[in-house]
Design a protein around this motif. Structure first.
Motif, PDB file in Angstrom:
ATOM      1  N   GLU A   1     -10.726  -6.108  -4.593  1.00 34.65           N
ATOM      2  CA  GLU A   1     -10.365  -7.418  -5.133  1.00 34.65           C
ATOM      3  C   GLU A   1      -9.319  -8.121  -4.274  1.00 34.65           C
ATOM      4  OE1 GLU A   1      -9.241  -6.437  -9.137  1.00 34.65           O
ATOM      5  OE2 GLU A   1     -11.343  -6.323  -9.820  1.00 34.65           O
ATOM      6  N   GLU A   2      -8.410  -7.340  -3.676  1.00 36.43           N
ATOM      7  CA  GLU A   2      -7.382  -7.913  -2.807  1.00 36.43           C
ATOM      8  C   GLU A   2      -7.919  -8.230  -1.410  1.00 36.43           C
ATOM      9  OE1 GLU A   2      -4.122  -5.131  -2.880  1.00 36.43           O
ATOM     10  OE2 GLU A   2      -3.575  -5.664  -4.942  1.00 36.43           O
ATOM     11  N   GLY A   3      -9.175  -7.863  -1.143  1.00 33.86           N
ATOM     12  CA  GLY A   3      -9.785  -8.154   0.142  1.00 33.86           C
ATOM     13  C   GLY A   3      -9.404  -7.185   1.248  1.00 33.86           C
ATOM     14  N   ILE A   4      -8.724  -6.110   0.901  1.00 31.99           N
ATOM     15  CA  ILE A   4      -8.379  -5.099   1.910  1.00 31.99           C
ATOM     16  C   ILE A   4      -9.640  -4.349   2.309  1.00 31.99           C
ATOM     17  CG2 ILE A   4      -7.063  -2.988   2.325  1.00 31.99           C
ATOM     18  CD1 ILE A   4      -4.885  -4.284   0.467  1.00 31.99           C
ATOM     19  N   ILE A   5     -10.453  -3.986   1.325  1.00 33.18           N
ATOM     20  CA  ILE A   5     -11.797  -3.468   1.605  1.00 33.18           C
ATOM     21  C   ILE A   5     -12.723  -4.675   1.554  1.00 33.18           C
ATOM     22  CG2 ILE A   5     -13.696  -2.000   0.821  1.00 33.18           C
ATOM     23  CD1 ILE A   5     -11.611  -0.126  -0.431  1.00 33.18           C
TER      24      ILE A   5
ATOM     25  N   LEU B   1       0.839  -1.195   0.000  1.00 33.28           N
ATOM     26  CA  LEU B   1       0.000   0.000   0.000  1.00 33.28           C
ATOM     27  C   LEU B   1       0.875   1.246   0.000  1.00 33.28           C
ATOM     28  CD1 LEU B   1      -2.635  -0.967   2.709  1.00 33.28           C
ATOM     29  CD2 LEU B   1      -2.833  -1.176   0.228  1.00 33.28           C
ATOM     30  N   ASP B   2       0.561   2.165  -0.892  1.00 33.17           N
ATOM     31  CA  ASP B   2       1.284   3.436  -0.888  1.00 33.17           C
ATOM     32  C   ASP B   2       0.474   4.478  -0.114  1.00 33.17           C
ATOM     33  OD1 ASP B   2      -0.727   4.298  -2.615  1.00 33.17           O
ATOM     34  OD2 ASP B   2       0.552   4.277  -4.393  1.00 33.17           O
ATOM     35  N   LYS B   3       0.984   5.701  -0.073  1.00 34.76           N
ATOM     36  CA  LYS B   3       0.338   6.754   0.714  1.00 34.76           C
ATOM     37  C   LYS B   3      -1.068   7.053   0.191  1.00 34.76           C
ATOM     38  CE  LYS B   3       0.864  11.300   2.624  1.00 34.76           C
ATOM     39  NZ  LYS B   3       1.681  12.406   2.960  1.00 34.76           N
ATOM     40  N   ILE B   4      -1.257   6.997  -1.111  1.00 35.31           N
ATOM     41  CA  ILE B   4      -2.582   7.257  -1.695  1.00 35.31           C
ATOM     42  C   ILE B   4      -3.578   6.190  -1.244  1.00 35.31           C
ATOM     43  CG2 ILE B   4      -3.891   7.352  -3.853  1.00 35.31           C
ATOM     44  CD1 ILE B   4      -1.438   8.725  -5.109  1.00 35.31           C
ATOM     45  N   ASP B   5      -3.168   4.922  -1.317  1.00 36.23           N
ATOM     46  CA  ASP B   5      -4.041   3.834  -0.861  1.00 36.23           C
ATOM     47  C   ASP B   5      -4.420   4.031   0.602  1.00 36.23           C
ATOM     48  OD1 ASP B   5      -3.903   2.493  -3.316  1.00 36.23           O
ATOM     49  OD2 ASP B   5      -2.227   1.224  -2.681  1.00 36.23           O
ATOM     50  N   ARG B   6      -3.427   4.319   1.430  1.00 35.32           N
ATOM     51  CA  ARG B   6      -3.682   4.482   2.870  1.00 35.32           C
ATOM     52  C   ARG B   6      -4.602   5.679   3.139  1.00 35.32           C
ATOM     53  NH1 ARG B   6       1.798   3.196   2.862  1.00 35.32           N
ATOM     54  NH2 ARG B   6       2.402   5.321   3.413  1.00 35.32           N
TER      55      ARG B   6
ATOM     56  N   ARG C   1     -19.774   2.202  27.498  1.00 36.31           N
ATOM     57  CA  ARG C   1     -18.860   2.128  26.358  1.00 36.31           C
ATOM     58  C   ARG C   1     -18.023   3.399  26.382  1.00 36.31           C
ATOM     59  NH1 ARG C   1     -21.115   1.267  20.455  1.00 36.31           N
ATOM     60  NH2 ARG C   1     -21.700  -0.668  21.472  1.00 36.31           N
ATOM     61  N   ILE C   2     -16.729   3.236  26.551  1.00 34.92           N
ATOM     62  CA  ILE C   2     -15.843   4.388  26.613  1.00 34.92           C
ATOM     63  C   ILE C   2     -15.244   4.676  25.239  1.00 34.92           C
ATOM     64  CG2 ILE C   2     -13.699   5.258  27.639  1.00 34.92           C
ATOM     65  CD1 ILE C   2     -14.524   3.566  30.143  1.00 34.92           C
ATOM     66  N   LYS C   3     -14.863   3.648  24.537  1.00 36.68           N
ATOM     67  CA  LYS C   3     -14.360   3.801  23.165  1.00 36.68           C
ATOM     68  C   LYS C   3     -14.828   2.612  22.351  1.00 36.68           C
ATOM     69  CE  LYS C   3     -10.410   4.188  20.140  1.00 36.68           C
ATOM     70  NZ  LYS C   3      -8.974   4.277  19.968  1.00 36.68           N
ATOM     71  N   HIS C   4     -15.259   2.900  21.160  1.00 40.01           N
ATOM     72  CA  HIS C   4     -15.620   1.852  20.214  1.00 40.01           C
ATOM     73  C   HIS C   4     -15.372   2.402  18.821  1.00 40.01           C
ATOM     74  CE1 HIS C   4     -17.700  -1.490  18.318  1.00 40.01           C
ATOM     75  NE2 HIS C   4     -18.287  -0.599  17.564  1.00 40.01           N
ATOM     76  N   THR C   5     -14.600   1.692  18.056  1.00 40.03           N
ATOM     77  CA  THR C   5     -14.353   2.115  16.686  1.00 40.03           C
ATOM     78  C   THR C   5     -14.211   0.888  15.806  1.00 40.03           C
ATOM     79  OG1 THR C   5     -12.929   3.425  15.223  1.00 40.03           O
ATOM     80  CG2 THR C   5     -11.831   2.247  17.005  1.00 40.03           C
ATOM     81  N   THR C   6     -14.484   1.071  14.558  1.00 39.96           N
ATOM     82  CA  THR C   6     -14.214   0.022  13.580  1.00 39.96           C
ATOM     83  C   THR C   6     -13.013   0.401  12.721  1.00 39.96           C
ATOM     84  OG1 THR C   6     -15.722   0.995  11.972  1.00 39.96           O
ATOM     85  CG2 THR C   6     -16.632  -0.672  13.476  1.00 39.96           C
ATOM     86  N   ALA C   7     -12.515   1.632  12.919  1.00 35.05           N
ATOM     87  CA  ALA C   7     -11.400   2.140  12.110  1.00 35.05           C
ATOM     88  C   ALA C   7     -10.071   1.538  12.558  1.00 35.05           C
ATOM     89  CB  ALA C   7     -11.347   3.664  12.191  1.00 35.05           C
ATOM     90  N   LEU C   8      -9.350   0.939  11.625  1.00 37.24           N
ATOM     91  CA  LEU C   8      -8.039   0.411  11.895  1.00 37.24           C
ATOM     92  C   LEU C   8      -7.015   1.554  11.885  1.00 37.24           C
ATOM     93  CD1 LEU C   8      -8.198  -2.773   9.671  1.00 37.24           C
ATOM     94  CD2 LEU C   8      -8.491  -2.631  12.139  1.00 37.24           C
ATOM     95  N   PRO C   9      -5.956   1.440  12.680  1.00 37.70           N
ATOM     96  CA  PRO C   9      -4.947   2.510  12.717  1.00 37.70           C
ATOM     97  C   PRO C   9      -4.017   2.441  11.503  1.00 37.70           C
ATOM     98  CG  PRO C   9      -4.348   0.763  14.226  1.00 37.70           C
ATOM     99  CD  PRO C   9      -5.677   0.389  13.657  1.00 37.70           C
ATOM    100  N   ILE C  10      -4.345   3.202  10.494  1.00 41.39           N
ATOM    101  CA  ILE C  10      -3.561   3.211   9.257  1.00 41.39           C
ATOM    102  C   ILE C  10      -2.580   4.375   9.305  1.00 41.39           C
ATOM    103  CG2 ILE C  10      -3.646   3.453   6.752  1.00 41.39           C
ATOM    104  CD1 ILE C  10      -6.486   2.327   6.881  1.00 41.39           C
ATOM    105  N   SER C  11      -1.312   4.070   9.211  1.00 41.05           N
ATOM    106  CA  SER C  11      -0.329   5.160   9.217  1.00 41.05           C
ATOM    107  C   SER C  11      -0.262   5.776   7.822  1.00 41.05           C
ATOM    108  CB  SER C  11       1.048   4.635   9.637  1.00 41.05           C
ATOM    109  OG  SER C  11       1.482   3.648   8.723  1.00 41.05           O
ATOM    110  N   LEU C  12      -0.330   7.093   7.794  1.00 46.04           N
ATOM    111  CA  LEU C  12      -0.264   7.815   6.527  1.00 46.04           C
ATOM    112  C   LEU C  12       1.156   8.216   6.302  1.00 46.04           C
ATOM    113  CD1 LEU C  12      -3.458  10.014   6.845  1.00 46.04           C
ATOM    114  CD2 LEU C  12      -3.207   7.840   5.669  1.00 46.04           C
TER     115      LEU C  12
END
Length: 153
Positions: free
Chosen positions: A44-48, A2-7, A142-153
């Motif tokens: 297609e790669e299953g990342i999404i 993954l490049d910066k654009i993908d992330r 519930r103090i914190k709940h997220t579905t977002a993964l920590p993606i470094s840009l």
């Protein structure tokens, strides 16, 4: 790789999957066709894996969250396949993990109230032979709940 654009695209989609293709493309300085191709490749790669709406459990009357730890003495393939199928078919189970450590399995269960949980519990223990310990803990807040993964840009 993954490049910066993908992330950047992935990060934006985790925050709002309804963003238009043009909005996404503009944010990463691409035209819509190459942006669409990137999104298609990520799918297609299953990342999404999916694009979904996140619902408010409280407003839907599903205010009780339980974390259920299970122990079993059954570890054969047939039992495991039956067990995972039965649990996977229970709509109250939001997450289900095989664990290392003291307990064999952990599940997150979302129900309306304690009566609903008791009904779930009875279906679980009566529907799956071989469970030797079922321990439940209930979330008070519930103090914190997220579905977002920590993606470094």
């Amino acid at each position: 790789m993954l490049d910066k654009i993908d992330r950047t695209l992935l990060s934006m989609l985790q925050q709002d999957c309804t963003l238009s293709l043009q909005t996404l493309a503009d944010a990463v300085n691409l035209t819509s066709t190459p942006c669409w191709k990137r999104l298609k490749r990520l799918e297609e790669e299953g990342i999404i894996r999916a694009r979904v709406a996140l619902l408010d459990n409280e407003r839907l009357g599903l205010g009780l969250t339980a974390f259920v730890l299970l122990k079993t003495q059954q570890h054969n393939s047939d039992w495991y396949q039956t067990f995972t199928r039965v649990v996977s078919d229970m709509p109250e189970v939001l997450a289900f993990y095989r664990m290392a450590g003291e307990y064999d399995y952990l599940m997150q269960v979302q129900v309306a109230d304690m009566k609903s949980y008791d009904d779930f519990y009875k279906r679980l223990v009566n529907g799956i032979p071989g469970l030797v310990d079922v321990t439940s803990s209930f979330a008070m807040e519930r103090i914190k709940h997220t579905t977002a993964l920590p993606i470094s840009l």
